[in-house]
Design an enzyme around this catalytic site. Structure first.
Site, PDB file in Angstrom:
ATOM      1  N   HIS A 271      -0.588   4.153  -0.063  1.00 58.68           N
ATOM      2  CA  HIS A 271      -1.408   4.982   0.841  1.00 58.68           C
ATOM      3  C   HIS A 271      -1.580   6.407   0.351  1.00 58.68           C
ATOM      4  O   HIS A 271      -1.908   7.311   1.121  1.00 58.68           O
ATOM      5  CB  HIS A 271      -0.788   4.976   2.247  1.00 58.68           C
ATOM      6  CG  HIS A 271      -1.780   5.088   3.355  1.00 58.68           C
ATOM      7  ND1 HIS A 271      -1.987   6.229   4.073  1.00 58.68           N
ATOM      8  CD2 HIS A 271      -2.650   4.176   3.877  1.00 58.68           C
ATOM      9  CE1 HIS A 271      -2.915   6.036   4.997  1.00 58.68           C
ATOM     10  NE2 HIS A 271      -3.343   4.788   4.889  1.00 58.68           N
TER      11      HIS A 271
ATOM     12  N   GLU B 187      -1.099  -0.503  -4.069  1.00 55.09           N
ATOM     13  CA  GLU B 187      -2.355   0.170  -3.756  1.00 55.09           C
ATOM     14  C   GLU B 187      -2.158   1.669  -3.636  1.00 55.09           C
ATOM     15  O   GLU B 187      -1.188   2.128  -3.032  1.00 55.09           O
ATOM     16  CB  GLU B 187      -2.911  -0.392  -2.444  1.00 55.09           C
ATOM     17  CG  GLU B 187      -4.185   0.269  -1.977  1.00 55.09           C
ATOM     18  CD  GLU B 187      -4.749  -0.394  -0.732  1.00 55.09           C
ATOM     19  OE1 GLU B 187      -5.499   0.271   0.011  1.00 55.09           O
ATOM     20  OE2 GLU B 187      -4.444  -1.580  -0.489  1.00 55.09           O
TER      21      GLU B 187
ATOM     22  N   ASP C  97     -15.128   1.210  -0.785  1.00 46.85           N
ATOM     23  CA  ASP C  97     -15.377   0.971   0.633  1.00 46.85           C
ATOM     24  C   ASP C  97     -16.875   0.953   0.866  1.00 46.85           C
ATOM     25  O   ASP C  97     -17.576   1.912   0.546  1.00 46.85           O
ATOM     26  CB  ASP C  97     -14.709   2.065   1.462  1.00 46.85           C
ATOM     27  CG  ASP C  97     -14.705   1.771   2.949  1.00 46.85           C
ATOM     28  OD1 ASP C  97     -15.802   1.545   3.502  1.00 46.85           O
ATOM     29  OD2 ASP C  97     -13.618   1.771   3.561  1.00 46.85           O
TER      30      ASP C  97
ATOM     31  N   HIS D 169     -12.321  -2.254   0.217  1.00 47.72           N
ATOM     32  CA  HIS D 169     -11.549  -1.649   1.302  1.00 47.72           C
ATOM     33  C   HIS D 169     -12.335  -1.797   2.598  1.00 47.72           C
ATOM     34  O   HIS D 169     -13.534  -1.526   2.651  1.00 47.72           O
ATOM     35  CB  HIS D 169     -11.355  -0.164   0.963  1.00 47.72           C
ATOM     36  CG  HIS D 169     -10.585   0.625   1.961  1.00 47.72           C
ATOM     37  ND1 HIS D 169     -11.170   1.559   2.796  1.00 47.72           N
ATOM     38  CD2 HIS D 169      -9.264   0.663   2.241  1.00 47.72           C
ATOM     39  CE1 HIS D 169     -10.249   2.125   3.540  1.00 47.72           C
ATOM     40  NE2 HIS D 169      -9.077   1.605   3.235  1.00 47.72           N
TER      41      HIS D 169
ATOM     42  N   GLU E 292     -10.302   3.391  -2.701  1.00 50.78           N
ATOM     43  CA  GLU E 292     -10.887   3.554  -1.370  1.00 50.78           C
ATOM     44  C   GLU E 292     -11.368   4.970  -1.118  1.00 50.78           C
ATOM     45  O   GLU E 292     -12.221   5.190  -0.248  1.00 50.78           O
ATOM     46  CB  GLU E 292      -9.890   3.149  -0.293  1.00 50.78           C
ATOM     47  CG  GLU E 292      -8.704   4.089  -0.132  1.00 50.78           C
ATOM     48  CD  GLU E 292      -7.668   3.551   0.838  1.00 50.78           C
ATOM     49  OE1 GLU E 292      -7.487   4.162   1.895  1.00 50.78           O
ATOM     50  OE2 GLU E 292      -7.057   2.517   0.521  1.00 50.78           O
TER      51      GLU E 292
ATOM     52  N   ASP F 227       0.838  -1.194   0.000  1.00 52.28           N
ATOM     53  CA  ASP F 227       0.000   0.000   0.000  1.00 52.28           C
ATOM     54  C   ASP F 227       0.874   1.246   0.000  1.00 52.28           C
ATOM     55  O   ASP F 227       1.627   1.488   0.947  1.00 52.28           O
ATOM     56  CB  ASP F 227      -0.900  -0.024   1.247  1.00 52.28           C
ATOM     57  CG  ASP F 227      -1.979   1.049   1.212  1.00 52.28           C
ATOM     58  OD1 ASP F 227      -1.997   1.854   0.263  1.00 52.28           O
ATOM     59  OD2 ASP F 227      -2.807   1.080   2.145  1.00 52.28           O
TER      60      ASP F 227
END
Length: 383
Positions: free
Chosen positions: A186, A210, A259, A286, A236, A184
């Protein structure tokens, strides 16, 4: 039957639960929250419930979704879509209980018997990942995910790139190539650093990378894709099928991560999943959240042919005071075996919330906010 009452419970570590009750006593649970903005979303839920949903037939879910979304001139975004998401989850829970069927049966029936899951290792600033990876694999997980880096400058040193590659190499050497390891970024990685990192990670064959760039810069995914064959995952921080539309048309993403507590709930994510299937894109919802969000995810996974794997937050580094299964009367519904969890077949979302425990935990002071990172010069960095 009509919606007669609702309650909201802010509980540790950073979750918000919604209980909707109908005139015949049926109860549905939802999880409407933006991590770090629970009180803001709470207000949005109250506005939607008080101004619209109270007194309505809970079974007209599509009409309610459209009204909550289109009934406001200003729409979309994390707060409103998360409020809608939690209400939508609770309405599906009510409808499933009314008919004595799991939500996935009402959405066309299960396309699978179980869904693969992955387990987090490391923390925000990843460390000890090899040791943690071994522990999770020994516990039966076959897929892992970790943050690729800690704080990074927009253009950082060769040492920063090497450190990320070395961490991935340590995990790969510890668990071998039969275990999938997602990385990730992020959204804390700039485009130039993302290009360097995907090339450095390639020899260690990550499952996916990700959020290689922030959602504001999804138009850069094509350039990053030119630097790697690693699957690119994102989504996400996209909140509706309309947000995902251009992403699919551009064709650079391989795995979407909507999500269920942010992207409009079960109603909307099922539509997003179908859109993704048309573009040959897999889905891994997510879910670093609580049990109601996870149950909602698994219901959609069950009836979505392109669902690949499911995130879940058991033992995640955010859950320092309470964990996912603490809020369930029967935690065994999410028993993890051989890296999979069975699809719950109970009515509604398939989980029974321990309401007494929820009420007890809601008495505690909950005020979680994500950290604010700063660079050495004092400027704000991406977390």
């Amino acid at each position: 039957m009509h919606v007669s009452d609702y309650e909201l419970f802010e509980v540790p570590p950073r979750w918000l639960f919604l209980k909707i009750t109908t005139s015949d006593g049926t109860v549905g649970w939802g999880e409407p929250v933006v991590e770090g903005r629970a009180k803001t979303v709470r207000t949005a839920v109250e506005e939607l419930m008080d101004n619209y949903l109270l007194g309505k037939d809970p079974q007209r879910i599509e009409d309610h979704w459209q009204t909550m979304y289109r009934g406001g001139f200003y729409r979309g975004g994390p707060v409103l879509m998360s409020a809608i998401a939690g209400i939508d989850q609770a309405l599906w829970d009510i409808k499933g209980k009314h008919y004595g069927a799991p939500v996935h049966d009402l959405l066309g029936g299960a396309a699978r018997n179980r869904i693969r899951i992955y387990q987090w290792i490391g923390g925000d600033d990843p460390a000890d990942v090899a040791e943690q990876a071994r522990e999770k694999v020994d516990a039966g997980f076959t897929a892992l995910k970790m943050n690729g880096t800690g704080k990074l400058e927009r253009i950082d040193s060769p040492a920063a790139v090497s450190a990320a590659a070395d961490r991935m190499q340590e995990v790969r050497e510890e668990v071998g190539d039969a275990v999938d390891v997602g990385v990730d970024f992020h959204g804390r990685v700039s485009k130039p650093m993302a290009k360097r990192l995907v090339e450095a990670l390639k020899p260690h064959d990550p499952f996916f990378v990700e959020e290689p760039v922030l959602p504001e810069h999804l138009d850069d995914l094509g350039e990053i894709a030119q630097h790697t064959t690693i699957s690119i995952a994102t989504g996400e921080r996209l909140f509706s099928r309309f947000d995902f539309k251009q992403l699919f048309e551009d064709g650079h993403v391989d795995l979407i991560q909507p999500d269920l507590s942010h992207a409009g709930g079960i109603t909307e994510v099922k539509k997003i999943a179908s859109m993704a299937e048309a573009y040959d894109v897999a889905m891994a919802p997510h879910c670093p959240l609580g049990p109601v969000a996870l149950a909602s995810c698994v219901q959609v996974d069950a009836c979505s042919p392109n669902a690949l794997i499911q995130e879940q937050s058991l033992d995640i580094h955010y859950n320092e005071t309470s964990d996912v299964l603490d809020y369930l009367s029967d935690p065994s519904v999410f028993d993890y075996e051989d890296g999979f969890t069975e699809i719950p077949d109970g009515p509604g979302l398939g989980v029974e919330v321990d309401e007494a425990h929820v009420r007890e935990q809601a008495e505690k002071d909950v005020d979680w906010h994500n950290p604010v990172w700063r660079h050495d010069d004092g400027s704000v960095g991406e977390w």
